[in-house]
Every structure is written in structure tokens, then in C-alpha cells.
Write a protein that holds these residues in place. Structure first.
Motif, PDB file in Angstrom:
ATOM      1  N   PRO A 163       0.797  -1.204   0.000  1.00 61.40           N
ATOM      2  CA  PRO A 163       0.000   0.000   0.000  1.00 61.40           C
ATOM      3  C   PRO A 163       0.847   1.279   0.000  1.00 61.40           C
ATOM      4  N   ALA A 164       1.922   1.356   0.776  1.00 64.27           N
ATOM      5  CA  ALA A 164       2.748   2.561   0.773  1.00 64.27           C
ATOM      6  C   ALA A 164       3.416   2.735  -0.591  1.00 64.27           C
ATOM      7  N   ALA A 165       3.831   1.623  -1.184  1.00 59.83           N
ATOM      8  CA  ALA A 165       4.447   1.689  -2.512  1.00 59.83           C
ATOM      9  C   ALA A 165       3.421   2.139  -3.547  1.00 59.83           C
ATOM     10  N   ARG A 166       2.194   1.682  -3.396  1.00 63.40           N
ATOM     11  CA  ARG A 166       1.136   2.085  -4.337  1.00 63.40           C
ATOM     12  C   ARG A 166       0.849   3.581  -4.214  1.00 63.40           C
ATOM     13  N   VAL A 167       0.773   4.074  -2.988  1.00 61.13           N
ATOM     14  CA  VAL A 167       0.528   5.500  -2.761  1.00 61.13           C
ATOM     15  C   VAL A 167       1.654   6.322  -3.374  1.00 61.13           C
ATOM     16  N   ALA A 168       2.886   5.886  -3.190  1.00 57.10           N
ATOM     17  CA  ALA A 168       4.037   6.594  -3.761  1.00 57.10           C
ATOM     18  C   ALA A 168       4.003   6.552  -5.282  1.00 57.10           C
ATOM     19  N   ALA A 169       3.639   5.405  -5.835  1.00 57.95           N
ATOM     20  CA  ALA A 169       3.571   5.275  -7.291  1.00 57.95           C
ATOM     21  C   ALA A 169       2.484   6.177  -7.866  1.00 57.95           C
ATOM     22  N   GLU A 170       1.335   6.235  -7.221  1.00 57.36           N
ATOM     23  CA  GLU A 170       0.253   7.098  -7.695  1.00 57.36           C
ATOM     24  C   GLU A 170       0.627   8.574  -7.570  1.00 57.36           C
ATOM     25  N   ALA A 171       1.323   8.936  -6.504  1.00 57.55           N
ATOM     26  CA  ALA A 171       1.768  10.326  -6.336  1.00 57.55           C
ATOM     27  C   ALA A 171       2.762  10.695  -7.434  1.00 57.55           C
ATOM     28  N   TYR A 172       3.680   9.786  -7.747  1.00 60.13           N
ATOM     29  CA  TYR A 172       4.648  10.027  -8.817  1.00 60.13           C
ATOM     30  C   TYR A 172       3.935  10.150 -10.162  1.00 60.13           C
ATOM     31  N   TYR A 173       3.002   9.262 -10.428  1.00 60.73           N
ATOM     32  CA  TYR A 173       2.246   9.270 -11.680  1.00 60.73           C
ATOM     33  C   TYR A 173       1.508  10.595 -11.846  1.00 60.73           C
ATOM     34  N   ARG A 174       0.837  11.022 -10.786  1.00 61.92           N
ATOM     35  CA  ARG A 174       0.081  12.276 -10.857  1.00 61.92           C
ATOM     36  C   ARG A 174       1.020  13.466 -11.033  1.00 61.92           C
ATOM     37  N   ALA A 175       2.136  13.473 -10.319  1.00 58.89           N
ATOM     38  CA  ALA A 175       3.093  14.576 -10.457  1.00 58.89           C
ATOM     39  C   ALA A 175       3.659  14.637 -11.874  1.00 58.89           C
ATOM     40  N   ALA A 176       3.922  13.481 -12.470  1.00 60.84           N
ATOM     41  CA  ALA A 176       4.427  13.449 -13.845  1.00 60.84           C
ATOM     42  C   ALA A 176       3.374  13.995 -14.809  1.00 60.84           C
ATOM     43  N   TRP A 177       2.122  13.562 -14.666  1.00 66.34           N
ATOM     44  CA  TRP A 177       1.044  14.074 -15.508  1.00 66.34           C
ATOM     45  C   TRP A 177       0.883  15.577 -15.339  1.00 66.34           C
ATOM     46  N   ASP A 178       0.932  16.047 -14.101  1.00 67.93           N
ATOM     47  CA  ASP A 178       0.786  17.475 -13.845  1.00 67.93           C
ATOM     48  C   ASP A 178       1.886  18.268 -14.543  1.00 67.93           C
TER      49      ASP A 178
END
Length: 84
Positions: A1-16
Motif C-alpha cells: 500500500p505505501a508503494a502504491r501510494v508513492a507510485a500514484e503520487a509520482y504518476y500524478r506529479a508526472a502528468w501534472d
């Protein structure tokens, strides 16, 4: 779960970052699957004053907001979209 949260945060930051760079330089939002939830966050900025037209059309044609709620960056009577 922590890895998933980090991956989603990275994904969103890249899209932004990419979307901001694209719109700042006059690029357009498009995708073969449409605008969707992720790009919807940027649609008001991309359309400028045309976004009000989209809002008016949606309100007229779907007064209860039941068709594709939360899509295209439009408000939903059911609350914010689940992601992003």
C-alpha cells in the motif's frame, strides 16, 4: 500500500508537469480515450471562456448530472471523482 501510494503520487506529479508544460506552450488536451478524469482537471484552463459553454450545455442536457458524473472536469452532484 505505501508503494502504491508513492507510485500514484509520482504518476500524478508526472502528468501534472507534462500537462502544465503542454498547456503553457499552447498545446491541446486530447487522447484516443477522450479527456477522462485525469485530463478533466485541466479542461477549464484549456478551454478558457469556452468552459462556461460546456457547463451550460451539461446543465441543460443533463440537469440531474447523471450522465458521466465527474467527467470533463465538470462538477458532479455525487461529489468529487474517485481519482485522481
Amino acid at each position: 500500500p505505501a508503494a502504491r501510494v508513492a507510485a500514484e503520487a509520482y504518476y500524478r506529479a508526472a502528468w501534472d508537469a507534462v500537462t502544465d508544460a503542454t498547456l503553457t506552450r499552447g498545446g491541446a488536451l486530447s487522447h484516443h480515450h477522450g479527456v477522462g478524469l485525469n485530463r478533466g482537471r485541466y479542461l477549464a484552463g484549456a478551454l478558457g471562456s469556452g468552459f462556461a459553454v460546456l457547463e451550460a450545455l451539461k446543465a441543460t442536457l443533463d440537469p440531474h448530472g447523471i450522465l458521466n458524473p465527474g467527467k470533463l472536469g465538470l462538477a458532479s452532484p455525487f461529489g468529487p471523482p474517485p481519482w485522481p
